[in-house]
Design a protein around this motif. Structure first.
Motif, PDB file in Angstrom:
ATOM      1  N   ALA A   1       0.826  -1.207   0.000  1.00 42.70           N
ATOM      2  CA  ALA A   1       0.000   0.000   0.000  1.00 42.70           C
ATOM      3  C   ALA A   1       0.861   1.258   0.000  1.00 42.70           C
ATOM      4  CB  ALA A   1      -0.935  -0.009   1.210  1.00 42.70           C
TER       5      ALA A   1
ATOM      6  N   ASN B   1       0.930   4.096  -2.891  1.00 43.64           N
ATOM      7  CA  ASN B   1       0.654   5.461  -2.451  1.00 43.64           C
ATOM      8  C   ASN B   1       1.705   6.423  -2.993  1.00 43.64           C
ATOM      9  OD1 ASN B   1      -1.386   6.787  -0.790  1.00 43.64           O
ATOM     10  ND2 ASN B   1       0.363   7.499   0.435  1.00 43.64           N
TER      11      ASN B   1
ATOM     12  N   ASN C   1      -3.358   9.446  -6.253  1.00 47.60           N
ATOM     13  CA  ASN C   1      -4.390   9.447  -5.210  1.00 47.60           C
ATOM     14  C   ASN C   1      -3.998   8.530  -4.050  1.00 47.60           C
ATOM     15  OD1 ASN C   1      -4.575   7.471  -7.131  1.00 47.60           O
ATOM     16  ND2 ASN C   1      -6.800   7.457  -7.252  1.00 47.60           N
TER      17      ASN C   1
ATOM     18  N   TRP D   1      -3.879   5.511  -1.287  1.00 43.35           N
ATOM     19  CA  TRP D   1      -4.137   4.075  -1.369  1.00 43.35           C
ATOM     20  C   TRP D   1      -4.079   3.373  -0.016  1.00 43.35           C
ATOM     21  CZ3 TRP D   1      -5.331   1.263  -5.798  1.00 43.35           C
ATOM     22  CH2 TRP D   1      -5.339   2.019  -6.991  1.00 43.35           C
TER      23      TRP D   1
ATOM     24  N   LEU E   1      -7.434   2.452   1.537  1.00 41.15           N
ATOM     25  CA  LEU E   1      -8.358   1.638   0.753  1.00 41.15           C
ATOM     26  C   LEU E   1      -8.571   0.294   1.457  1.00 41.15           C
ATOM     27  CD1 LEU E   1      -9.957   1.459  -1.942  1.00 41.15           C
ATOM     28  CD2 LEU E   1      -7.954   0.283  -2.896  1.00 41.15           C
TER      29      LEU E   1
ATOM     30  N   ARG F   1     -12.248  -3.436  -1.928  1.00 42.46           N
ATOM     31  CA  ARG F   1     -12.639  -2.222  -2.649  1.00 42.46           C
ATOM     32  C   ARG F   1     -11.668  -1.947  -3.788  1.00 42.46           C
ATOM     33  NH1 ARG F   1     -17.632  -0.558  -2.095  1.00 42.46           N
ATOM     34  NH2 ARG F   1     -16.960   1.544  -2.645  1.00 42.46           N
ATOM     35  N   CYS F   2     -12.159  -1.194  -4.772  1.00 43.03           N
ATOM     36  CA  CYS F   2     -11.366  -0.820  -5.947  1.00 43.03           C
ATOM     37  C   CYS F   2     -11.143   0.689  -5.962  1.00 43.03           C
ATOM     38  CB  CYS F   2     -12.076  -1.230  -7.243  1.00 43.03           C
ATOM     39  SG  CYS F   2     -12.458  -2.975  -7.373  1.00 43.03           S
ATOM     40  N   ARG F   3     -10.143   1.091  -6.699  1.00 46.95           N
ATOM     41  CA  ARG F   3      -9.880   2.524  -6.841  1.00 46.95           C
ATOM     42  C   ARG F   3      -9.285   2.791  -8.220  1.00 46.95           C
ATOM     43  NH1 ARG F   3      -8.032   5.410  -1.725  1.00 46.95           N
ATOM     44  NH2 ARG F   3     -10.295   5.315  -1.557  1.00 46.95           N
TER      45      ARG F   3
ATOM     46  N   ARG G   1      -7.856  -3.884  -3.916  1.00 47.23           N
ATOM     47  CA  ARG G   1      -7.118  -4.395  -2.771  1.00 47.23           C
ATOM     48  C   ARG G   1      -7.772  -5.712  -2.338  1.00 47.23           C
ATOM     49  NH1 ARG G   1      -4.886  -0.821   2.338  1.00 47.23           N
ATOM     50  NH2 ARG G   1      -3.235  -2.299   2.941  1.00 47.23           N
TER      51      ARG G   1
ATOM     52  N   PHE H   1      -2.499  -6.457  -3.849  1.00 47.31           N
ATOM     53  CA  PHE H   1      -3.306  -5.641  -4.760  1.00 47.31           C
ATOM     54  C   PHE H   1      -3.301  -6.276  -6.147  1.00 47.31           C
ATOM     55  CE2 PHE H   1      -2.281  -2.670  -1.457  1.00 47.31           C
ATOM     56  CZ  PHE H   1      -3.330  -1.750  -1.408  1.00 47.31           C
TER      57      PHE H   1
END
Length: 960
Positions: free
Chosen positions: A639, A643, A648, A650, A653, A657-659, A678, A684
């Motif tokens: 993560a 990041n 953006n 992370w 998160l 969930r998705c991003r 994630r 990920f």
């Protein structure tokens, strides 16, 4: 006619005559001749026309330094549409074979009578830089009149228009020592290296070893003995007809070997050329030196050539350059050449030398050979246009002129060590007064220079000067420095008077040294002239940069096997066969073959895409998204790593969930994007664009290994591990529900931008709830070996609901309706997140991420930046062309001020009109304004929309 074949001598095989044609006229030479030597032997002294002035030009040198005698060789075709025409070959480097067909270039209607020669008469109006001074008004005439006319008048050979039927080979080689240059110095270096037992490769551009020694009969025996000794060694590879064109980092050398160009087409078989990529422990450069021409009025008349060229013709080829030959020398080598020519049977009538004193033994030998000697004199003028008919010379170049009837004039202006490859490898150079040239100094690679190329060869003594003294001021002379680009001494002087001080600026103002010979004969003379005009030492002016290739190479050789179907490997997904069986039309996307659309009942693309779009919006569609790049990021610091990479945040998160992630380069510009999930605190599943997979993985590995090696993270490419099936549309949940196990598909349990792991059709799946269409959507990730089975099951489940397979063209329309960008299409490498309307994707509270510092630069938020906006044409059925330029005022004269360009443009069946996206200067501030798109024959009006979302701006369709 001046040149002729000597009764005896040379290394040609007089028992093997070869017939060939030049400009349609029949000639005869012998095996071992080059095209140049055979033509000179036939009395042909006129070889071509100069680039700008169309002046008659003959041979200057007899090697790769030759700037004038560029020809086109036609080796015949292989059926309609296929041909083997190669332009811009240097005649001295073209081996003669039976039936060779060659043509001169840059002339109309014939070589001897060229209408373009009017440029020479008007030369006073065409000085250096005249293009930028003369054709300024009216501005609109440049594109329609001036530039086309200039391009027709200037130039070299015509580019081939037919397909090349030949094939080309490529190989890699590794050796302990690579020797470039097969003269005596190179042969000795190879023998010494071979004695150490390592692998040795010796390459030379000529068809036999020997280099300059082939023009000295006294050295032929030594060359033969040493060449034989080399070929007997098992650890030595000798490559003749091979040119090292580039020297790159870590002793990597590129070379091209000609395999069949010396053979008649009927005798040639196999590959035409071979590209060698050689990695060497040590590189030894034994490239020798190139003789410098002298700069004086009339030095470009056919029959005026380098003294070494005259000697090569006589000694190596048994050809006399004329029946009465004079030598103009400022260097001892010219005197030795005169003696060699005389010994070969050439009538040398005089040696003229600007120097008042020359070594007594040379003077005595020349006089003893019956050759007149004129010390302290210089040639001031050459009579003749298509050939030399006489010369004028004078004491000191300014005294009373004397006439001398000759039909050839040889120039001996000293020598320039060949340092091109040394310079490619970033080796430094030092000025040497004795040579009047730059010599290799400190190497950056494991490399050394030997022989004349290192200044370690006794070429004799001489002067180094820019121009010969003459009775006229420089601006009244036609004394050429760069023969190919028609650069005169007065052009360089003009550049200095125009304010140019650096040799790099002078080079670009005059084009001196920018021709295909890479300044081999012009650079040093240009430096000397600029030095005199600036009243500065040569070392204060600088030196131009030598760049690969050393000599021009064919595109075929550089491409090797990578042509036609082998140009790029075609990658196919596991679903490709299903799409092919159902008549899909395909397109290539970043090496992948992807279904573009699925026509039915004779539909064209527009009808098929419209049907597919409506099906997705109203029912459900399915799309093969397997080509998306995929990277598994695993480790305790996964993560933190993401990041730092993405704009953006992370770290917060949650698993499951998705991003959407936006990736920048260090310069702050968008380079890739994708939706990632994630799976666990330390794992990920990243996705990238189809074309960006390898680039993003390499970028991440680079940062992980060089910048953040303290992070505990592993990266694994999984692009081909997962097949991805996108199911999109309001009925998507209904279609996949009967097939999915272990996952609650209810909207509350499985919201948009979430991921769940379970099974589908009995195989493991990573099920994303994401959408690139703006509709309810899922992306089904399954192991690739199960991809087609799952695809077929989803297709069967969707039959009752009108499921429609769709391709990339429909995907483009659907995403454009929603304003979703495609990196590389809607971005061009110069857009920031804010430019693309995605400032929301930048974590302003993050301490750092790749590109953050660059985003803080003032110019990144300066007025006038191009911004991504929507466009709606006033005629809703008018579809703009992607790439079309955008202007504010269609009546502005050419060249117009461009505001930007169209990035995406489609007809939307859902909206019943055309839509487009574009990048426009200050685009969002132009909301509602009318812009214009000039097209051939018409101008299209469109209105700017600050928003790129044309359909469902509230996003309600994601949760139907």
């Amino acid at each position: 006619m001046s040149g002729y074949r000597l009764p005896a001598g040379g290394r040609v095989n007089r028992a093997a005559p070869l017939d060939f044609t030049f400009d349609g006229r029949a000639h005869r030479g012998f095996a071992g001749d080059s095209l140049a030597s055979a033509l000179v032997a036939s009395g042909q002294m006129l070889f071509g026309r100069s680039f700008k002035y169309h002046r008659p030009r003959g041979i200057l040198g007899m090697g790769t330094e030759e700037p004038n005698a560029l020809v086109t060789v036609d080796r015949g075709g292989a059926g309609p549409g296929w041909g083997r025409r190669t332009p811009n070959l240097r005649a001295p480097s073209v081996p003669l074979y039976q039936g060779l067909t060659a043509q001169s270039q840059n002339r109309y209607p014939s070589l001897k009578f060229d209408l373009g020669a009017v440029n020479d008469r008007l030369g006073a109006f065409f000085p250096a830089g005249f293009y930028n001074k003369t054709f300024m008004w009216p501005r609109s005439a440049w594109e329609k009149l001036y530039e086309p006319a200039i391009r027709r008048m200037a130039g070299l050979g015509a580019s081939p228009t037919e397909r090349d039927p030949d094939h080309y080979d490529a190989t890699y080689a590794h050796c302990e020592v690579l020797v470039v240059g097969g003269g005596l110095a190179g042969i000795d270096a190879a023998l010494a290296a071979a004695a150490d037992g390592g692998r040795v490769i010796l390459i030379d551009e000529q068809d036999e070893l020997g280099g300059g020694a082939l023009s000295d009969q006294a050295l032929w025996g030594e060359v033969a003995d040493k060449a034989m000794a080399l070929r007997r060694l098992g650890n030595v590879t000798v490559l003749t007809r091979t040119t090292a064109f580039g020297y790159y980092h870590q002793n990597f050398v590129g070379a091209v070997e000609q395999l069949t160009d010396h053979l008649a087409p009927a005798q040639a078989s196999g590959a035409r050329e071979r590209l060698w990529r050689i990695r060497a422990g040590e590189v030894i450069l034994a490239q020798g030196a190139i003789e410098r021409p002298l700069v004086f009025d009339g030095n470009d008349v056919p029959g005026v050539m380098l003294s070494s060229a005259g000697r090569t013709l006589a000694v190596r080829y048994g050809v006399a350059v004329g029946r009465a030959v004079a030598v103009m020398a400022v260097h001892d080598s010219g005197w030795r050449d005169a003696l060699a020519l005389k010994a070969a049977g050439v009538n040398v009538v005089a040696v003229i030398d600007l120097r008042g004193e020359v070594a007594a033994d040379l003077v005595a030998a020349v006089r003893g050979a019956g050759i007149a000697v004129h010390l302290g004199h210089a040639v001031t003028q050459v009579a003749g246009r298509h050939g030399v008919s006489g010369i004028t010379f004078a004491a000191g170049g300014t005294g009373q002129g004397q006439q001398l009837a000759v039909d050839a004039l040889l120039m001996a202006g000293g020598w320039t060590p060949t340092v091109h490859l040394w310079s490619h490898a970033k080796g430094s150079l030092r000025w040497d007064d004795a040579w009047g040239a730059y010599l290799p100094d400190v190497a950056q690679e494991n490399c050394r220079a030997v022989g004349a190329g290192a200044g370690a060869w006794d070429m004799g003594a001489g002067l180094a000067l820019g121009t010969l003294p003459g009775p006229k001021p420089i601006w009244q002379t036609k004394a050429f420095v760069d023969f190919q680009n028609d650069v005169k001494a007065r052009d360089i002087d003009l550049a200095v008077r125009e304010g140019m001080r650096s040799i790099e600026h002078i080079k670009r103002y005059t084009t001196n040294g920018m021709a295909t010979d890479q300044g081999k004969t012009s650079n040093l003379n240009g430096l000397q002239i600029a030095s005199g005009s600036l009243s500065k030492p040569v070392t204060d002016i600088g030196l131009t940069t030598f760049r690969p290739p050393y000599t021009p190479q064919t595109f075929g050789a550089l491409m090797g096997h990578h042509k036609d179907a082998l140009f790029q490997p075609i990658r196919k997904t596991v679903i490709d066969g299903w799409a092919d069986a159902r008549g899909a039309v395909f397109e290539n996307v970043a090496q992948w073959r992807r279904a573009r659309y699925f026509p039915q009942g004779g539909e064209d693309m527009h009808a098929a895409v419209a049907r597919e779009c409506v099906a997705v919006r109203q029912q459900v569609g399915m799309f093969d998204a397997s080509t998306l790049g995929k990277i598994e990021v695993v480790g305790p610091d996964a993560a933190e790593f993401l990041n730092r990479m993405y704009t953006n945040p992370w770290k917060a998160l949650a698993p499951g969930r998705c991003r959407y992630g936006l990736l920048l380069r260090e310069d702050g510009f968008i380079t890739d994007d994708g939706v990632s999930a994630r799976l666990a605190p330390d794992r990920f599943h990243l996705t990238t664009t189809t074309g960006g997979a390898a680039r993003v993985l390499a970028m991440m590995e680079d940062y992980l290994q060089t910048e953040w090696s303290d992070l505990d993270v592993w990266l694994t490419s999984t692009t081909e591990h997962w097949a991805v099936i996108a199911v999109q549309g309001p009925l998507a949940r209904t279609v996949i529900a009967p097939l999915v196990e272990g996952i609650d598909l209810a909207p509350g349990a499985f919201p948009h931008m979430a991921i769940r792991e379970g099974s589908i059709c009995g195989v493991p799946t990573r099920l994303f709830r994401v959408s690139f269409t703006g509709e309810l959507g899922y992306e089904v990730n399954v192991p690739a070996e199960h991809g087609r089975m799952v695809w077929e099951a989803i297709h069967a489940s969707g039959q009752a609901h009108g499921i429609t397979p769709y391709g990339t063209e429909t995907m483009h329309v659907l995403r454009a309706e929603k304003g979703y960008v495609i990196v590389g299409q809607d971005t061009d490498g110069t857009l920031t997140p804010d430019d693309a309307g995605m400032a929301w994707a930048v974590g302003t509270k993050k301490p750092d991420f790749v590109g953050k510092r660059s985003l803080a630069r003032p110019d990144m938020s300066a007025p006038g930046r191009k911004q991504l906006v929507g466009l709606l044409t006033e005629d809703p059925q008018e579809v703009l062309e992607e790439g079309a330029q955008i202007v504010a005022d269609p009546d502005q004269p050419v060249p117009m001020t461009m505001l930007g360009h169209v990035t995406s443009s489609y007809h939307s069946a859902t909206l019943g009109r055309s839509i487009a996206m574009a990048v426009i200067a200050d685009g969002r501030a132009r909301d509602g304004q009318v812009i214009h798109v000039p097209m051939p024959g018409r101008t299209i009006r469109a209105r700017v929309s600050a928003s790129t979302v044309f359909y469902d701006p509230q996003g309600s369709r994601l949760d139907v």
